[in-house]
Design a protein around this motif. Structure first.
Motif, PDB file in Angstrom:
ATOM      1  N   PRO A  12       0.786  -1.241   0.000  1.00 12.55           N
ATOM      2  CA  PRO A  12       0.000   0.000   0.000  1.00 12.55           C
ATOM      3  C   PRO A  12       0.821   1.297   0.000  1.00 12.55           C
ATOM      4  N   THR A  13       2.048   1.268   0.530  1.00 11.89           N
ATOM      5  CA  THR A  13       2.861   2.496   0.514  1.00 11.89           C
ATOM      6  C   THR A  13       4.293   2.118   0.155  1.00 11.89           C
ATOM      7  N   LEU A  14       5.089   3.151  -0.139  1.00  9.08           N
ATOM      8  CA  LEU A  14       6.492   2.910  -0.473  1.00  9.08           C
ATOM      9  C   LEU A  14       7.240   2.348   0.742  1.00  9.08           C
ATOM     10  N   ARG A  15       6.882   2.832   1.935  1.00  9.19           N
ATOM     11  CA  ARG A  15       7.511   2.337   3.169  1.00  9.19           C
ATOM     12  C   ARG A  15       7.261   0.831   3.328  1.00  9.19           C
ATOM     13  N   ARG A  16       6.021   0.442   3.136  1.00  9.20           N
ATOM     14  CA  ARG A  16       5.676  -0.981   3.251  1.00  9.20           C
ATOM     15  C   ARG A  16       6.363  -1.801   2.166  1.00  9.20           C
ATOM     16  N   GLY A  65       9.232  -1.127   0.613  1.00 14.22           N
ATOM     17  CA  GLY A  65      10.660  -1.265   0.930  1.00 14.22           C
ATOM     18  C   GLY A  65      10.885  -2.335   1.981  1.00 14.22           C
ATOM     19  N   ALA A  66      10.025  -2.325   3.019  1.00 13.61           N
ATOM     20  CA  ALA A  66      10.169  -3.289   4.114  1.00 13.61           C
ATOM     21  C   ALA A  66       9.918  -4.715   3.617  1.00 13.61           C
ATOM     22  N   LEU A  67       8.894  -4.877   2.790  1.00 14.49           N
ATOM     23  CA  LEU A  67       8.553  -6.216   2.302  1.00 14.49           C
ATOM     24  C   LEU A  67       9.650  -6.754   1.382  1.00 14.49           C
ATOM     25  N   LEU A  68      10.167  -5.872   0.556  1.00 11.71           N
ATOM     26  CA  LEU A  68      11.244  -6.272  -0.348  1.00 11.71           C
ATOM     27  C   LEU A  68      12.466  -6.726   0.466  1.00 11.71           C
ATOM     28  N   ALA A  69      12.782  -5.957   1.513  1.00 14.06           N
ATOM     29  CA  ALA A  69      13.930  -6.297   2.365  1.00 14.06           C
ATOM     30  C   ALA A  69      13.694  -7.629   3.066  1.00 14.06           C
ATOM     31  N   LYS A  70      12.447  -7.863   3.478  1.00 15.00           N
ATOM     32  CA  LYS A  70      12.122  -9.091   4.184  1.00 15.00           C
ATOM     33  C   LYS A  70      12.276 -10.296   3.245  1.00 15.00           C
ATOM     34  N   VAL A  71      11.777 -10.158   2.017  1.00 16.02           N
ATOM     35  CA  VAL A  71      11.872 -11.267   1.065  1.00 16.02           C
ATOM     36  C   VAL A  71      13.349 -11.531   0.717  1.00 16.02           C
ATOM     37  N   GLN A  72      14.143 -10.460   0.602  1.00 10.96           N
ATOM     38  CA  GLN A  72      15.591 -10.634   0.375  1.00 10.96           C
ATOM     39  C   GLN A  72      16.219 -11.394   1.537  1.00 10.96           C
ATOM     40  N   ASP A  73      15.800 -11.061   2.752  1.00 10.41           N
ATOM     41  CA  ASP A  73      16.312 -11.762   3.939  1.00 10.41           C
ATOM     42  C   ASP A  73      16.002 -13.257   3.851  1.00 10.41           C
ATOM     43  N   GLU A  74      14.786 -13.586   3.450  1.00 10.73           N
ATOM     44  CA  GLU A  74      14.407 -15.007   3.371  1.00 10.73           C
ATOM     45  C   GLU A  74      15.347 -15.737   2.416  1.00 10.73           C
ATOM     46  N   CYS A  75      15.665 -15.067   1.312  1.00 10.09           N
ATOM     47  CA  CYS A  75      16.592 -15.658   0.358  1.00 10.09           C
ATOM     48  C   CYS A  75      17.948 -15.862   1.024  1.00 10.09           C
ATOM     49  N   GLY A  76      18.419 -14.824   1.722  1.00  7.77           N
ATOM     50  CA  GLY A  76      19.697 -14.923   2.435  1.00  7.77           C
ATOM     51  C   GLY A  76      19.674 -16.072   3.436  1.00  7.77           C
ATOM     52  N   HIS A  77      18.568 -16.218   4.167  1.00  9.06           N
ATOM     53  CA  HIS A  77      18.466 -17.293   5.156  1.00  9.06           C
ATOM     54  C   HIS A  77      18.574 -18.656   4.470  1.00  9.06           C
ATOM     55  N   GLN A 100       7.626  -5.945  11.766  1.00 11.87           N
ATOM     56  CA  GLN A 100       6.975  -5.247  10.643  1.00 11.87           C
ATOM     57  C   GLN A 100       5.585  -5.841  10.390  1.00 11.87           C
ATOM     58  N   GLY A 101       5.438  -7.160  10.611  1.00 10.29           N
ATOM     59  CA  GLY A 101       4.136  -7.795  10.421  1.00 10.29           C
ATOM     60  C   GLY A 101       3.129  -7.291  11.445  1.00 10.29           C
ATOM     61  N   TYR A 102       3.586  -7.235  12.689  1.00 13.38           N
ATOM     62  CA  TYR A 102       2.669  -6.793  13.749  1.00 13.38           C
ATOM     63  C   TYR A 102       2.274  -5.334  13.530  1.00 13.38           C
ATOM     64  N   GLU A 103       3.215  -4.539  13.049  1.00 13.54           N
ATOM     65  CA  GLU A 103       2.909  -3.130  12.770  1.00 13.54           C
ATOM     66  C   GLU A 103       1.808  -3.006  11.709  1.00 13.54           C
ATOM     67  N   ILE A 104       1.872  -3.853  10.698  1.00 13.00           N
ATOM     68  CA  ILE A 104       0.815  -3.860   9.669  1.00 13.00           C
ATOM     69  C   ILE A 104      -0.533  -4.177  10.326  1.00 13.00           C
ATOM     70  N   MET A 105      -0.530  -5.175  11.224  1.00 15.83           N
ATOM     71  CA  MET A 105      -1.774  -5.568  11.894  1.00 15.83           C
ATOM     72  C   MET A 105      -2.311  -4.435  12.768  1.00 15.83           C
ATOM     73  N   VAL A 106      -1.408  -3.763  13.499  1.00 16.11           N
ATOM     74  CA  VAL A 106      -1.845  -2.649  14.356  1.00 16.11           C
ATOM     75  C   VAL A 106      -2.494  -1.574  13.497  1.00 16.11           C
ATOM     76  N   THR A 107      -1.856  -1.255  12.373  1.00 19.26           N
ATOM     77  CA  THR A 107      -2.389  -0.221  11.481  1.00 19.26           C
ATOM     78  C   THR A 107      -3.772  -0.609  10.962  1.00 19.26           C
ATOM     79  N   LEU A 108      -3.912  -1.857  10.520  1.00 19.92           N
ATOM     80  CA  LEU A 108      -5.217  -2.299  10.002  1.00 19.92           C
ATOM     81  C   LEU A 108      -6.277  -2.274  11.101  1.00 19.92           C
ATOM     82  N   CYS A 109      -5.902  -2.717  12.298  1.00 17.41           N
ATOM     83  CA  CYS A 109      -6.878  -2.801  13.390  1.00 17.41           C
ATOM     84  C   CYS A 109      -7.282  -1.424  13.915  1.00 17.41           C
TER      85      CYS A 109
END
Lengths: 330, 95
Positions: free
Chosen positions: A75-79, A81-93, A179-188
């Motif tokens: 939904p936003t550029l901030r989200r 960027g965070a999601l892209l970084a998270k998916v990159q992390d999964e690859c790194g893991h 970051q996941g919980y923050e998304i949930m807080v925002t939605l709630c």
């Protein structure tokens, strides 16, 4: 050092294992020593760990798919960027873990091929679809939350390379959950529709997340040896209970309802959940979850379409090496 | 066409605090340039380092764990190599 070339274990494991060596090995484990790649180890220890670490690696790689689905629609550029970084992390893991598995003597190519051929498993959770943006919040909060619960004790696993990979992974995973919980807080805190979307995501993910911890202790086939070898420090049910106890107050804060009307808090403060539908778990593991075929198809497509890159890189390296040899000969 | 297995590299990173390069893990790459780029992506996503070394894993010679005793025990009996072995009177103060 993490080198396959140095592994002498193949010869060690041929024939009958030396009972004295096995006893010495167990004594080292009992003394909380770390086992390193070139140390002697029972063939079964090597096999169990190769299976566990490579499955863990495959899970990280396949785990990029459900979330990658939302990168372009964040939904936003901030989200985004965070999601892209998270998916990159999964690859790194995934890559740290493949490297750890390879120290046991398997090659990267063999491990990846086993997954693509459907012979190696990955976590059941990644066979569920991400239908709305709230699923991205829920995955970070619950799926990564469950993964952390499972991975923290693995930082003390008896096999050195696995334990070290887990330390790195855990450090990075904390951002994922937050970051996941923050998304949930925002939605709630948003509109009624947004809150309903968050509740719907929780409803769909709750039970599959509880299944992530694996079969109940009574039915788990790998636990005994893994516990003796200190690969596993807590049972499936113990970890699942810890996760539920940690999660219930977080759901309460969000004002969301856990989709388990039978859940009660016992006298010791533990939240007792209802019976899990293990038929569903078995079906998903057997390849019949909602997205199993999609996930495998996506992995195979990526692998096949990347083949020319691997071939070109290998050809280029071979050409350069040849030129160097020719120059040296002049 | 089957491609050969991609070579393994060991990655060493020097963090910003000025300490020596430290082993952080390994990766696969077909040549040194690609190994450096992959090391950047895999091991320095959070500003972990200011310098990277990559070394072909096959270039490393490691000590044999079976010879651990022979290799390292001689140092254990030589406690006189440590400063705490020597007694300095309290009156002298910190030394």
């Amino acid at each position: 050092m993490y080198t396959q070339a140095l592994n002498t274990a193949e010869t060690d494991d041929r024939g009958l294992e030396d009972a004295a060596k096995a006893a010495q090995f167990q004594a080292r484990i009992d003394a909380e020593e770390r086992i390193e790649p070139n140390d002697w180890m029972p063939a079964a220890y090597r096999k169990t760990l190769t299976r566990q670490i490579s499955q863990h690696a495959h899970s990280e790689i396949v785990g990029m798919l459900p979330e990658g689905n939302w990168i372009t629609r964040a939904p936003t550029l901030r989200r985004k960027g965070a999601l892209l970084a998270k998916v990159q992390d999964e690859c790194g893991h995934g890559l740290y873990l493949y490297a750890a598995a390879e120290t046991l003597g398997a090659s990267r190519e063999e491990l990846v091929d086993a997954m693509l051929a459907g012979k190696a498993k990955y976590s059941s959770i990644f066979n569920y679809p991400t239908l709305t943006w709230a699923d991205i919040g829920t995955i970070g909060w619950l799926v990564d939350g469950a993964a952390i619960m499972n991975q923290i004790p693995l930082c003390r696993c008896s096999y050195g390379p696995y334990a070290r990979a887990m330390i790195r992974v855990c450090k990075e995973e904390s951002f994922h959950q937050r970051q996941g919980y923050e998304i949930m807080v925002t939605l709630c805190r948003g509109s009624d529709e947004q809150k309903a979307m968050a509740q719907d995501a929780l409803n769909r993910w709750w039970w599959p997340v509880l299944m992530m911890f694996g079969p109940p202790d009574a039915a788990s086939q790998h636990s005994d040896a893994s516990t003796r070898w200190k690969i596993k420090r807590f049972s499936n049910d113990e970890l699942r209970q810890k996760f539920v106890d940690a999660t219930v107050p977080q759901a309460q804060y969000l004002g969301l309802t856990i989709p388990d009307p039978g859940m009660v808090q016992d006298a010791e403060g533990h939240w007792r959940y209802s019976e899990i539908d293990w038929t569903e778990f078995k079906q998903v593991l057997a390849g019949n979850g909602p997205c199993n075929r999609d996930r495998m198809a996506a992995r195979r497509k990526a692998h096949d379409e990347g083949a020319w890159v691997r071939e070109a890189a290998a050809a280029y390296a071979a050409k350069r090496a040849q030129r160097q040899t020719a120059q040296a000969a002049e | 066409m089957t491609t050969p297995n991609t070579p393994l590299w060991e990655v060493f990173i020097r963090s910003r605090n000025g300490l020596a390069h430290k082993h952080v893990g390994s990766l696969h790459a077909s040549d040194a340039t690609m190994a450096l780029q992959a090391a950047r992506d895999i091991y320095t996503r959070r500003g972990e380092g200011l310098s990277i070394w990559v070394v072909p894993s096959t270039a490393i010679t490691a000590s044999d764990p079976a010879e651990k005793g022979m290799m390292f025990e001689p140092a254990e009996s030589k406690i006189y190599r440590h400063p705490t072995f020597y007694e300095v009177p309290d009156e002298v103060g910190h030394m």
